[in-house]
Design an enzyme around this catalytic site. Structure first.
Site, mmCIF file in Angstrom:
data_model
loop_
_atom_site.group_PDB
_atom_site.id
_atom_site.type_symbol
_atom_site.label_atom_id
_atom_site.label_comp_id
_atom_site.label_asym_id
_atom_site.label_seq_id
_atom_site.Cartn_x
_atom_site.Cartn_y
_atom_site.Cartn_z
ATOM 1 N N VAL A 95 -4.436 6.884 5.264
ATOM 2 C CA VAL A 95 -3.004 6.875 5.615
ATOM 3 C C VAL A 95 -2.146 7.107 4.366
ATOM 4 C CG1 VAL A 95 -3.354 5.389 7.623
ATOM 5 C CG2 VAL A 95 -2.994 4.336 5.382
ATOM 6 N N ASP A 96 -2.827 7.532 3.261
ATOM 7 C CA ASP A 96 -2.168 7.592 1.948
ATOM 8 C C ASP A 96 -1.423 8.897 1.660
ATOM 9 O OD1 ASP A 96 -5.515 7.863 0.581
ATOM 10 O OD2 ASP A 96 -4.199 9.479 1.234
ATOM 11 N N ARG A 110 0.831 -1.210 0.000
ATOM 12 C CA ARG A 110 0.000 0.000 0.000
ATOM 13 C C ARG A 110 0.863 1.255 0.000
ATOM 14 N NH1 ARG A 110 -3.870 -0.400 4.734
ATOM 15 N NH2 ARG A 110 -4.610 1.576 3.895
ATOM 16 N N ALA A 121 -16.722 11.550 -5.339
ATOM 17 C CA ALA A 121 -16.095 12.677 -4.626
ATOM 18 C C ALA A 121 -15.421 13.664 -5.579
ATOM 19 C CB ALA A 121 -15.076 12.134 -3.627
ATOM 20 N N CYS A 126 16.841 4.166 19.210
ATOM 21 C CA CYS A 126 17.238 3.304 20.339
ATOM 22 C C CYS A 126 17.853 1.986 19.876
ATOM 23 C CB CYS A 126 16.026 3.016 21.237
ATOM 24 S SG CYS A 126 14.854 1.848 20.508
ATOM 25 N N LEU A 167 -20.839 8.015 -2.298
ATOM 26 C CA LEU A 167 -21.428 7.375 -3.484
ATOM 27 C C LEU A 167 -22.806 6.793 -3.170
ATOM 28 C CD1 LEU A 167 -18.977 4.955 -5.341
ATOM 29 C CD2 LEU A 167 -20.170 6.941 -6.278
ATOM 30 N N CYS A 179 8.766 3.263 16.399
ATOM 31 C CA CYS A 179 9.472 2.254 17.198
ATOM 32 C C CYS A 179 8.557 1.795 18.333
ATOM 33 C CB CYS A 179 10.761 2.848 17.787
ATOM 34 S SG CYS A 179 11.598 1.684 18.880
ATOM 35 N N THR A 234 -16.689 7.874 3.558
ATOM 36 C CA THR A 234 -16.444 6.910 4.627
ATOM 37 C C THR A 234 -17.715 6.113 4.905
ATOM 38 O OG1 THR A 234 -15.730 6.572 6.930
ATOM 39 C CG2 THR A 234 -16.863 8.654 6.438
ATOM 40 N N HIS A 237 -5.441 7.850 11.952
ATOM 41 C CA HIS A 237 -5.061 6.431 11.866
ATOM 42 C C HIS A 237 -3.614 6.248 11.451
ATOM 43 C CE1 HIS A 237 -9.543 5.131 11.305
ATOM 44 N NE2 HIS A 237 -9.262 5.467 12.542
HETATM 45 C C1 BV8 Z 1 -10.251 1.885 19.329
HETATM 46 C C2 BV8 Z 1 -5.592 1.140 9.823
HETATM 47 C C3 BV8 Z 1 -10.066 1.807 21.665
HETATM 48 C C4 BV8 Z 1 -4.973 1.988 8.795
HETATM 49 C C5 BV8 Z 1 -7.857 1.205 10.502
HETATM 50 C C6 BV8 Z 1 -14.787 -4.826 19.065
HETATM 51 C C7 BV8 Z 1 -13.482 -5.204 19.372
HETATM 52 C C8 BV8 Z 1 -12.402 -4.299 19.277
HETATM 53 C C9 BV8 Z 1 -12.633 -3.006 18.857
HETATM 54 C C10 BV8 Z 1 -13.937 -2.676 18.544
HETATM 55 C C11 BV8 Z 1 -15.008 -3.552 18.652
HETATM 56 N N1 BV8 Z 1 -16.134 -2.888 18.258
HETATM 57 C C12 BV8 Z 1 -15.816 -1.632 17.909
HETATM 58 C C13 BV8 Z 1 -14.499 -1.511 18.096
HETATM 59 C C14 BV8 Z 1 -13.731 -0.371 17.841
HETATM 60 C C15 BV8 Z 1 -12.994 -0.587 16.508
HETATM 61 C C16 BV8 Z 1 -14.025 -0.604 15.402
HETATM 62 O O1 BV8 Z 1 -14.596 0.417 15.112
HETATM 63 N N2 BV8 Z 1 -14.253 -1.776 14.788
HETATM 64 C C17 BV8 Z 1 -15.245 -1.854 13.734
HETATM 65 C C18 BV8 Z 1 -14.744 -2.787 12.644
HETATM 66 C C19 BV8 Z 1 -16.558 -2.290 14.355
HETATM 67 N N3 BV8 Z 1 -12.162 0.567 16.409
HETATM 68 C C20 BV8 Z 1 -10.907 0.495 16.868
HETATM 69 O O2 BV8 Z 1 -10.352 -0.518 17.225
HETATM 70 C C21 BV8 Z 1 -10.200 1.836 16.927
HETATM 71 N N4 BV8 Z 1 -9.557 1.937 18.204
HETATM 72 O O3 BV8 Z 1 -11.451 1.795 19.390
HETATM 73 O O4 BV8 Z 1 -9.433 1.929 20.402
HETATM 74 C C22 BV8 Z 1 -9.060 2.115 22.680
HETATM 75 C C23 BV8 Z 1 -9.441 2.912 23.738
HETATM 76 C C24 BV8 Z 1 -8.512 3.208 24.718
HETATM 77 C C25 BV8 Z 1 -7.200 2.716 24.614
HETATM 78 C C26 BV8 Z 1 -6.835 1.925 23.524
HETATM 79 C C27 BV8 Z 1 -7.752 1.612 22.548
HETATM 80 C C28 BV8 Z 1 -9.117 1.937 15.863
HETATM 81 C C29 BV8 Z 1 -9.758 2.133 14.521
HETATM 82 C C30 BV8 Z 1 -8.659 2.319 13.463
HETATM 83 C C31 BV8 Z 1 -8.341 1.000 12.861
HETATM 84 N N5 BV8 Z 1 -7.451 1.184 11.735
HETATM 85 N N6 BV8 Z 1 -6.996 1.095 9.527
HETATM 86 C C32 BV8 Z 1 -5.051 1.290 7.480
HETATM 87 O O5 BV8 Z 1 -4.738 0.097 7.408
HETATM 88 O O6 BV8 Z 1 -5.454 1.986 6.540
HETATM 89 S S1 BV8 Z 1 -9.496 1.366 10.118
HETATM 90 C C33 BV8 Z 1 -9.761 1.340 8.451
HETATM 91 O O7 BV8 Z 1 -11.149 1.620 8.272
HETATM 92 C C34 BV8 Z 1 -9.053 2.436 7.698
HETATM 93 O O8 BV8 Z 1 -8.308 3.312 8.503
HETATM 94 C C35 BV8 Z 1 -10.196 3.206 7.066
HETATM 95 O O9 BV8 Z 1 -9.872 4.508 6.903
HETATM 96 C C36 BV8 Z 1 -11.233 3.002 8.082
HETATM 97 C C37 BV8 Z 1 -12.631 3.386 7.735
HETATM 98 O O10 BV8 Z 1 -12.934 2.864 6.467
HETATM 99 P P1 BV8 Z 1 -13.435 3.913 5.387
HETATM 100 O O11 BV8 Z 1 -12.393 4.965 5.248
HETATM 101 O O12 BV8 Z 1 -14.816 4.351 5.736
HETATM 102 O O13 BV8 Z 1 -13.411 3.052 4.063
HETATM 103 P P2 BV8 Z 1 -14.504 1.985 3.575
HETATM 104 O O14 BV8 Z 1 -13.890 1.177 2.486
HETATM 105 O O15 BV8 Z 1 -15.106 1.307 4.763
HETATM 106 O O16 BV8 Z 1 -15.666 2.891 2.937
HETATM 107 C C38 BV8 Z 1 -15.402 3.623 1.744
HETATM 108 C C39 BV8 Z 1 -16.565 4.568 1.567
HETATM 109 O O17 BV8 Z 1 -16.299 5.391 0.441
HETATM 110 C C40 BV8 Z 1 -17.876 3.851 1.277
HETATM 111 O O18 BV8 Z 1 -18.917 4.475 2.035
HETATM 112 C C41 BV8 Z 1 -18.103 4.088 -0.224
HETATM 113 O O19 BV8 Z 1 -19.468 4.214 -0.545
HETATM 114 C C42 BV8 Z 1 -17.415 5.422 -0.411
HETATM 115 N N7 BV8 Z 1 -16.883 5.639 -1.758
HETATM 116 C C43 BV8 Z 1 -16.251 4.729 -2.562
HETATM 117 N N8 BV8 Z 1 -15.864 5.342 -3.704
HETATM 118 C C44 BV8 Z 1 -16.241 6.643 -3.593
HETATM 119 C C45 BV8 Z 1 -16.889 6.841 -2.361
HETATM 120 N N9 BV8 Z 1 -17.399 8.024 -1.980
HETATM 121 C C46 BV8 Z 1 -17.260 9.056 -2.847
HETATM 122 N N10 BV8 Z 1 -16.648 8.954 -4.038
HETATM 123 C C47 BV8 Z 1 -16.143 7.768 -4.448
HETATM 124 N N11 BV8 Z 1 -15.538 7.683 -5.656
#
Ligand code: BV8
Length: 227
Positions: free
Chosen positions: A93-94, A59, A218, A138, A201, A116, A175, A108
């Site tokens: 993250v891009d 990526r 977008a 380190c 979309l 590190c 999103t 994110h």
């Molecule tokens: C946290 C890494 C707490 C970077 C990502 C159960 C167990 C454990 C955790 C959880 C749980 N339930 C809920 C949680 C919380 C969890 C969570 O939300 N899980 C979900 C799956 C239910 N969240 C976490 O764990 C977060 N941390 O809660 O920590 C904590 C508290 C105290 C102390 C410590 C910890 C961390 C969340 C971050 C995770 N990292 N990625 C990478 O690899 O890129 S998340 C990942 O999803 C990406 O970052 C991405 O950005 C993010 C969201 O996705 P979207 O950006 O929305 O992308 P997606 O493909 O889903 O959608 C695209 C959209 O675009 C669509 O709507 C589509 O229609 C639209 N689209 C497409 N083309 C177009 C368009 N729109 C316009 N024009 C177009 N052309």
């Protein structure tokens, strides 16, 4: 017509789709190729760091070659021309907001940065990170992508929540509203009395929480919305 002085914009993978970068949850998206648990959690990195590095190296190389599209450019224009206050928060993250000349809060993390796991030092990541890479500060062999994985606390949350609680308008662009805490930002903004608009979309998991919706790609909807 209410006065808009402070805007918070949240972007997701959809804003970069037309720059050729795969989204996560669309047809054939990144999560269709890999299980989240296998590549985007600290446990995954402990279990198979080579796989996680391969996932992010691919990526990182793709993102390095990618160009911002008209949506990124329109947000950069807005940020430089708007007389009020713009807080641009991205889940992406891009690095494409920066390539378009904008400043974004990377909640994110960033593909271009390494972290590190021992001392917390951050540096510019090489194109391809390897298992056991040494930290330049380190020397511990604990370099990892500077990415917020599931179960890890996103960056800059205090600053983001402050902006949401004082904004007049909250806009979410590209999103799916499935990942927290970002998916909950619209409710934070609404409770503070902000107007809310979703540009996507199609409907997202949070569409019900937005007052206004602008449907379309977008690269078309964001420049029109900004200008
Ligand atoms: C946290 C890494 C707490 C970077 C990502 C159960 C167990 C454990 C955790 C959880 C749980 N339930 C809920 C949680 C919380 C969890 C969570 O939300 N899980 C979900 C799956 C239910 N969240 C976490 O764990 C977060 N941390 O809660 O920590 C904590 C508290 C105290 C102390 C410590 C910890 C961390 C969340 C971050 C995770 N990292 N990625 C990478 O690899 O890129 S998340 C990942 O999803 C990406 O970052 C991405 O950005 C993010 C969201 O996705 P979207 O950006 O929305 O992308 P997606 O493909 O889903 O959608 C695209 C959209 O675009 C669509 O709507 C589509 O229609 C639209 N689209 C497409 N083309 C177009 C368009 N729109 C316009 N024009 C177009 N052309």
């Amino acid at each position: 017509m209410r006065r808009i002085d402070r805007i918070v914009i949240l972007t997701g993978a959809g804003i970069s789709a037309e720059s050729g970068l795969g989204t996560f949850r669309d047809e054939g998206g990144l999560w269709a190729q890999h299980r989240i648990e296998d590549v985007a959690t600290p446990e995954a990195f402990m279990r198979d760091p080579a796989l996680v590095h391969r996932f992010y190296n691919a990526r990182r190389i793709q993102a390095t070659d990618a160009q911002p599209n008209a949506a990124h450019q329109a947000l950069a224009r807005l940020q430089s021309d708007f007389a009020g206050d713009i807080t641009l928060v991205t889940q992406n993250v891009d690095g494409l907001h920066e390539k378009a000349g904008a400043q974004a809060i990377h909640m994110h993390g960033e593909l271009s940065r390494a972290l590190c796991a021992t001392c917390g030092h951050r540096w510019d990541a090489p194109a391809e990170m390897e298992v056991g890479e040494a930290c330049p500060a380190c020397s511990a062999p604990s370099a990892r992508p500077d990415i917020v994985w599931f179960g890890e606390m996103p960056y800059h949350m205090d600053r983001i929540i402050d902006a949401l609680h004082t904004c007049d308008l909250f806009a979410a662009i590209g999103t799916s509203g499935q990942v927290y805490p970002a998916a909950g930002f619209v409710e934070e903004a609404r409770m503070a009395g902000a107007a809310t608009v979703e540009l996507n979309l199609r409907d997202s998991d949070m569409s019900h929480a937005f007052e206004d919706h602008i449907t379309g790609r977008a690269s078309k909807t964001v420049p029109t919305w900004v200008d």
